[in-house]
Design a protein around this motif. Structure first.
Motif, PDB file in Angstrom:
ATOM      1  N   ASN A  56       0.988  -1.201  -0.074  1.00  0.00           N
ATOM      2  CA  ASN A  56      -0.055  -0.053   0.020  1.00  0.00           C
ATOM      3  C   ASN A  56       1.016   1.265  -0.035  1.00  0.00           C
ATOM      4  OD1 ASN A  56      -2.266   1.677   0.086  1.00  0.00           O
ATOM      5  ND2 ASN A  56      -2.386   1.721   2.260  1.00  0.00           N
ATOM      6  N   GLY A  57       0.795   1.952  -1.154  1.00  0.00           N
ATOM      7  CA  GLY A  57       1.261   3.115  -1.119  1.00  0.00           C
ATOM      8  C   GLY A  57       2.919   3.436  -1.529  1.00  0.00           C
ATOM      9  N   ASN A  58       3.378   2.026  -2.135  1.00  0.00           N
ATOM     10  CA  ASN A  58       4.925   1.834  -2.272  1.00  0.00           C
ATOM     11  C   ASN A  58       5.220   2.414  -3.631  1.00  0.00           C
ATOM     12  OD1 ASN A  58       4.111  -0.139  -3.869  1.00  0.00           O
ATOM     13  ND2 ASN A  58       5.366  -1.699  -2.774  1.00  0.00           N
ATOM     14  N   ALA A  59       4.115   2.738  -4.435  1.00  0.00           N
ATOM     15  CA  ALA A  59       4.314   3.023  -5.843  1.00  0.00           C
ATOM     16  C   ALA A  59       5.267   4.490  -5.956  1.00  0.00           C
ATOM     17  CB  ALA A  59       3.210   3.427  -6.628  1.00  0.00           C
ATOM     18  N   VAL A  60       5.023   5.361  -5.116  1.00  0.00           N
ATOM     19  CA  VAL A  60       5.731   6.482  -4.966  1.00  0.00           C
ATOM     20  C   VAL A  60       6.336   6.801  -3.589  1.00  0.00           C
ATOM     21  CG1 VAL A  60       5.140   9.027  -5.308  1.00  0.00           C
ATOM     22  CG2 VAL A  60       3.942   7.540  -6.734  1.00  0.00           C
ATOM     23  N   ASN A  61       7.769   6.728  -3.724  1.00  0.00           N
ATOM     24  CA  ASN A  61       8.468   6.963  -2.390  1.00  0.00           C
ATOM     25  C   ASN A  61       9.491   8.311  -2.549  1.00  0.00           C
ATOM     26  OD1 ASN A  61       7.673   4.445  -0.866  1.00  0.00           O
ATOM     27  ND2 ASN A  61       8.775   3.273  -2.097  1.00  0.00           N
TER      28      ASN A  61
END
Length: 277
Positions: A56-61
């Protein structure tokens, strides 16, 4: 490859086909819409893992990730008809009974209209997506698995196939008003070549004598090179004003003149008849 609708033997094509009837009630179908370029390139190789909480949410770090994400929204990313064919079983297991596929027609060569709405050839498959045989195989695979196929077609506009003459604008605009809608018909500089240069004369091409336009210049089949097929009134600025939103170009996509009159007196145009063919 066909260059003119008038040279296609539709009767022969009809006799060669086995048709899949539409369902009695479409409301009973589970329809899955997909944008082909964004769906599958067929190279997942069985390594794609199930989504988990840690994903969850790891596409844009980072800001670089965010920029890459934004940039991908402006260009081809590689989805193909073969990729879709390889996912028919997956869609069937989801419970899908009909797939609605974004337009697969050949796009203008000089723009990344991955969405499929910038058509330059209405009777060919864009090479980014694959070939005609790939399309046939995808449809056959879907039908063999009990899945209907709905093809997204375009009856409103072509791609960015021509350029208006500079300085012909009559509307009040302090920016680039060459293309904005003011109710008048604009002069056209020329059809675009494969690089986006309006150097092709805005008229029907002699398809047998002129070999410089085919296949990536102007628009095809040749019937669509008829100037009267297009409203030629510039891009829409006010989306709430009729007839501007009806007669104008959808951004740089060129509006097709499909007919005149209201619902009770409507008369279809030659362009609409060609689109129907």
């Amino acid at each position: 490859m066909e260059k003119l609708l008038e040279r296609i033997d539709f009767r022969q094509l009809t006799n060669q086909r086995n048709y899949t009837p539409s369902p009695v009630a479409w409301e009973d179908q589970v329809i899955y819409f997909l944008m082909l370029d964004r769906f599958s390139d067929g190279r997942e190789g069985g390594s794609t893992q199930l989504f988990g909480a840690a994903d969850n949410g790891n596409a844009v770090n980072s800001e670089a990730d965010a920029q890459n994400w934004r940039d991908a929204g402006q260009k081809w990313v590689g989805g193909t008809l073969k990729g879709l064919t390889g996912k028919i079983g997956y869609l069937k297991r989801l419970g899908v009974t009909a797939i609605w596929v974004s337009p697969i027609f050949k796009q203008v060569a000089f723009k990344e209209t991955y969405h499929g709405y910038g058509i330059q050839n209405f009777i060919d498959v864009d090479p980014h997506f694959g070939t005609r045989e790939d399309l046939k195989e995808m449809v056959k695979t879907a039908h063999d698995n009990g899945i209907y196929v709905i093809m997204d077609i375009i009856l409103n506009h072509a791609g960015d196939i021509f350029e208006y003459k500079a300085g012909s604008c009559r509307c009040s605009d302090n920016g680039n008003c060459t293309h904005c809608w003011d109710g008048a018909t604009y002069d056209v500089q020329g059809f675009n070549d494969k690089h986006g240069n309006p150097v092709i004369e805005f008229k029907r091409v002699n398809v047998d004598a002129d070999t410089t336009v085919w296949p990536d210049g102007a628009v095809w089949p040749g019937e669509f090179q008829e100037p009267s097929f297009y409203t030629r009134k510039g891009f829409i600025k006010n989306w709430d004003y009729n007839p501007e939103y009806y007669e104008g170009d959808f951004f740089d996509l060129k509006d097709i003149n499909v007919g005149t009159g209201d619902v009770d007196s409507y008369r279809e145009s030659p362009a609409l008849r060609a689109l129907s063919d």
